[in-house]
Design a protein around this motif. Structure first.
Motif, PDB file in Angstrom:
ATOM      1  N   GLN A   7       0.854  -1.186   0.000  1.00 38.73           N
ATOM      2  CA  GLN A   7       0.000   0.000   0.000  1.00 38.73           C
ATOM      3  C   GLN A   7       0.893   1.240   0.000  1.00 38.73           C
ATOM      4  O   GLN A   7       1.888   1.285   0.712  1.00 38.73           O
ATOM      5  CB  GLN A   7      -0.908   0.010   1.240  1.00 38.73           C
ATOM      6  CG  GLN A   7      -1.872  -1.161   1.322  1.00 38.73           C
ATOM      7  CD  GLN A   7      -2.939  -1.110   0.242  1.00 38.73           C
ATOM      8  OE1 GLN A   7      -3.395  -0.034  -0.143  1.00 38.73           O
ATOM      9  NE2 GLN A   7      -3.342  -2.275  -0.247  1.00 38.73           N
ATOM     10  N   GLU A   9       0.947   5.813  -0.555  1.00 40.16           N
ATOM     11  CA  GLU A   9       0.179   7.060  -0.559  1.00 40.16           C
ATOM     12  C   GLU A   9       0.901   8.092  -1.414  1.00 40.16           C
ATOM     13  O   GLU A   9       2.132   8.112  -1.484  1.00 40.16           O
ATOM     14  CB  GLU A   9       0.034   7.599   0.874  1.00 40.16           C
ATOM     15  CG  GLU A   9      -0.697   6.659   1.817  1.00 40.16           C
ATOM     16  CD  GLU A   9      -0.716   7.193   3.249  1.00 40.16           C
ATOM     17  OE1 GLU A   9      -0.056   8.236   3.493  1.00 40.16           O
ATOM     18  OE2 GLU A   9      -1.377   6.575   4.092  1.00 40.16           O
ATOM     19  N   ASN A  10       0.115   8.937  -2.074  1.00 38.00           N
ATOM     20  CA  ASN A  10       0.708  10.013  -2.864  1.00 38.00           C
ATOM     21  C   ASN A  10       1.413  11.002  -1.950  1.00 38.00           C
ATOM     22  O   ASN A  10       0.980  11.259  -0.824  1.00 38.00           O
ATOM     23  CB  ASN A  10      -0.369  10.732  -3.683  1.00 38.00           C
ATOM     24  CG  ASN A  10      -0.768   9.929  -4.909  1.00 38.00           C
ATOM     25  OD1 ASN A  10       0.085   9.546  -5.706  1.00 38.00           O
ATOM     26  ND2 ASN A  10      -2.055   9.660  -5.062  1.00 38.00           N
ATOM     27  N   ILE A  65      -2.220   2.414  -4.965  1.00 39.83           N
ATOM     28  CA  ILE A  65      -2.240   3.840  -4.610  1.00 39.83           C
ATOM     29  C   ILE A  65      -3.618   4.401  -4.925  1.00 39.83           C
ATOM     30  O   ILE A  65      -4.043   4.427  -6.093  1.00 39.83           O
ATOM     31  CB  ILE A  65      -1.173   4.624  -5.411  1.00 39.83           C
ATOM     32  CG1 ILE A  65       0.190   3.942  -5.274  1.00 39.83           C
ATOM     33  CG2 ILE A  65      -1.104   6.069  -4.946  1.00 39.83           C
ATOM     34  CD1 ILE A  65       1.199   4.413  -6.292  1.00 39.83           C
ATOM     35  N   ASP A  66      -4.327   4.819  -3.893  1.00 38.12           N
ATOM     36  CA  ASP A  66      -5.690   5.364  -4.063  1.00 38.12           C
ATOM     37  C   ASP A  66      -6.575   4.419  -4.870  1.00 38.12           C
ATOM     38  O   ASP A  66      -7.336   4.829  -5.762  1.00 38.12           O
ATOM     39  CB  ASP A  66      -5.634   6.732  -4.756  1.00 38.12           C
ATOM     40  CG  ASP A  66      -4.980   7.790  -3.884  1.00 38.12           C
ATOM     41  OD1 ASP A  66      -4.984   7.624  -2.644  1.00 38.12           O
ATOM     42  OD2 ASP A  66      -4.446   8.766  -4.436  1.00 38.12           O
ATOM     43  N   LYS A  68      -5.786   2.279  -7.087  1.00 36.31           N
ATOM     44  CA  LYS A  68      -5.288   1.916  -8.415  1.00 36.31           C
ATOM     45  C   LYS A  68      -3.990   1.128  -8.287  1.00 36.31           C
ATOM     46  O   LYS A  68      -3.116   1.479  -7.493  1.00 36.31           O
ATOM     47  CB  LYS A  68      -5.054   3.177  -9.260  1.00 36.31           C
ATOM     48  CG  LYS A  68      -4.641   2.882 -10.688  1.00 36.31           C
ATOM     49  CD  LYS A  68      -4.453   4.177 -11.479  1.00 36.31           C
ATOM     50  CE  LYS A  68      -4.010   3.868 -12.898  1.00 36.31           C
ATOM     51  NZ  LYS A  68      -3.803   5.108 -13.697  1.00 36.31           N
TER      52      LYS A  68
END
Length: 216
Positions: A7, A9-10, A65-66, A68
């Motif tokens: 997992q 995160e941006n 990510i989100d 996707k």
């Protein structure tokens, strides 16, 4: 090889101070490079180390990510030289059906004859660069050293390669060699020097005999 998922995160802050703050709270700053765009992310340091005891450049990782998914390879990383903590990772996004280049580990198998007889097995090349489709990336490549005697070597050209994989290194590059032990080399040098000394003494004796004959 089982595909691993992480997992992520941006990341919107890119300055050094922001990266240091992320590391203090257990995050790893990273960048994902692709054929078109690149973007910055953060990963959980504990989760990454839990899944990756050894970092490999030949294992495809799925980053979520989100919501996707992105299939990526590790292209580079930075570690703290004192603590060993990961400070930054560069990923490269792969595309199905598109050729890519990456590094694959080279392993040796078997016990060399020369090593059993006192020689030293030197593994000189630990990875090679390959070109292939993502689906064809080998987990590793292996060479068997059982038949190697002292003085023998194996080169990149001797590595068995799966279908669809091309090695980009020079084929003459040495992968492994069985070298003579240093003690043996010294003994051989001493023997050669001793033989040369004896020849020199014999030569001097002959010259002296000739000189005496000429005086008579």
């Amino acid at each position: 090889m089982e595909q691993k998922t992480l997992q992520a995160e941006n990341r919107t802050e890119f300055k050094s101070a922001a990266s240091r703050r992320l590391r203090r709270v257990g995050k790893i700053p990273a960048v994902v490079y692709g054929s078109k765009d690149s973007f910055s992310i953060t990963l959980d340091a504990h989760e990454f180390r839990k899944q990756f005891r050894i970092i490999s450049e030949s294992q495809i990782i799925r980053l979520t990510i989100d919501g996707k998914d992105h299939d990526v390879l590790i292209k580079d990383y930075q570690e703290d030289i004192i603590t060993g903590a990961l400070e930054h990772i560069d990923f490269y996004e792969v595309e199905k059906g598109r050729m890519l280049r990456t590094n694959v580990a080279v392993h040796i198998t078997g016990s060399a004859i020369g090593a059993r007889e006192g020689g030293i097995l030197e593994h000189q090349l630990h990875s090679v660069e390959v070109e292939c489709l993502p689906k064809d990336i080998p987990e590793g490549l292996s060479v068997n050293v059982e038949e190697l005697d002292i003085g023998d070597s194996l080169h990149v050209s001797d590595i068995p390669v799966p279908e669809g994989v091309k090695i980009l290194n020079s084929l003459d590059q040495v992968v492994v060699i069985v070298a003579a032990a240093r003690a043996e080399i010294v003994e051989e040098e001493e023997e050669i020097e001793g033989e040369e000394g004896e020849e020199g003494e014999e030569g001097e004796g002959e010259e002296e005999g000739k000189e005496e004959e000429s005086e008579e």
